[in-house]
Design a protein around this motif. Structure first.
Motif, PDB file in Angstrom:
ATOM      1  N   ASP A 142       0.880  -1.166   0.000  1.00 28.20           N
ATOM      2  CA  ASP A 142       0.000   0.000   0.000  1.00 28.20           C
ATOM      3  C   ASP A 142       0.918   1.217   0.000  1.00 28.20           C
ATOM      4  OD1 ASP A 142      -2.191   1.635   0.126  1.00 28.20           O
ATOM      5  OD2 ASP A 142      -2.904   0.914   2.054  1.00 28.20           O
ATOM      6  N   VAL A 143       1.042   1.850  -1.150  1.00 28.57           N
ATOM      7  CA  VAL A 143       2.043   2.897  -1.350  1.00 28.57           C
ATOM      8  C   VAL A 143       1.410   4.177  -1.878  1.00 28.57           C
ATOM      9  CG1 VAL A 143       3.934   1.263  -1.689  1.00 28.57           C
ATOM     10  CG2 VAL A 143       2.580   1.971  -3.647  1.00 28.57           C
ATOM     11  N   ASP A 144       2.189   5.246  -1.878  1.00 30.61           N
ATOM     12  CA  ASP A 144       1.701   6.554  -2.302  1.00 30.61           C
ATOM     13  C   ASP A 144       1.525   6.705  -3.809  1.00 30.61           C
ATOM     14  OD1 ASP A 144       1.478   7.640   0.260  1.00 30.61           O
ATOM     15  OD2 ASP A 144       3.586   8.219   0.287  1.00 30.61           O
ATOM     16  N   SER A 145       2.263   5.899  -4.584  1.00 26.00           N
ATOM     17  CA  SER A 145       2.214   6.103  -6.032  1.00 26.00           C
ATOM     18  C   SER A 145       2.658   4.848  -6.788  1.00 26.00           C
ATOM     19  CB  SER A 145       3.150   7.255  -6.422  1.00 26.00           C
ATOM     20  OG  SER A 145       4.501   6.879  -6.171  1.00 26.00           O
ATOM     21  N   HIS A 146       2.351   4.835  -8.075  1.00 23.77           N
ATOM     22  CA  HIS A 146       2.820   3.765  -8.946  1.00 23.77           C
ATOM     23  C   HIS A 146       4.350   3.757  -8.988  1.00 23.77           C
ATOM     24  CE1 HIS A 146       3.893   1.925 -12.862  1.00 23.77           C
ATOM     25  NE2 HIS A 146       3.012   1.031 -12.455  1.00 23.77           N
TER      26      HIS A 146
END
Length: 140
Positions: A92-96
Motif C-alpha cells: 500500500d504505497v503513495d504512487s505507482h
C-alpha cells in the motif's frame, strides 16, 4: 495510498538475469533468498507499506463452474505449467512510481551463487472502482 500486487513468477515471465531454477540452488542459497524476502517484508512493515504476502506451492488446479447442480470441473494439478506464480506481496504505497521502486528492490533477491536474480515481477494495481456498467462483485 494505493494497493498493488507484486507477483513473483517461477515460470511464465521473461527470464531473470540469474536464471538458475530454484530446484538447483543449494540449501544456503534458498535460505539467503528467503531471508532477503523476510527482511524486505519487515522493512515494509516498518514503513507502513506492507499489507500481506505469501509464497505459493507449485501445485495447483484450474476449477470452473459446470452448470446448476453439477460439480465443478477441475483440471490439474499442473506442476509443470508454463505459468507458475511463486508468491505474491500486497503493498500500500503513495504512487505507482513507489510500487515500481519496491518491485525493483524485490527483484534483487539473491539466487544461485548469491547473485541477485534480477527477476521480473508483475506489478498490478488493485481495481479501485468498477468499470462503467459493471457492478462491484464484493459490495453489489
Amino acid at each position: 495510498m494505493a494497493k498493488y500486487l507484486l507477483l513473483k513468477h517461477y515460470r511464465g515471465a521473461p527470464a531473470a538475469v540469474n536464471d538458475v531454477p530454484m530446484d538447483r540452488w543449494t540449501p544456503e542459497e534458498i535460505s539467503a533468498h528467503v531471508q532477503y524476502m523476510n527482511d524486505f517484508a519487515a522493512k515494509l512493515v516498518e514503513s507502513g507499506e506492507f499489507v500481506d504476502g505469501q509464497a505459493l506451492a507449485p501445485e495447483g488446479s484450474w476449477v470452473r463452474y459446470d452448470g446448476e447442480g453439477r460439480p465443478p470441473v477441475t483440471d490439474g494439478p499442473f506442476a509443470e505449467t508454463k505459468d507458475l506464480i511463486a508468491g505474491w506481496m500486497i503493498i500500500d504505497v503513495d504512487s505507482h512510481d513507489r510500487a515500481v521502486e519496491l518491485a525493483g528492490e524485490l527483484s534483487a533477491a539473491p539466487g544461485a551463487g548469491g547473485r541477485p536474480l534480477h527477476e521480473w515481477l508483475e506489478v498490478r494495481p488493485f481495481l479501485t472502482a468498477a468499470p462503467a456498467g459493471m457492478c462491484d462483485p464484493v459490495h453489489g
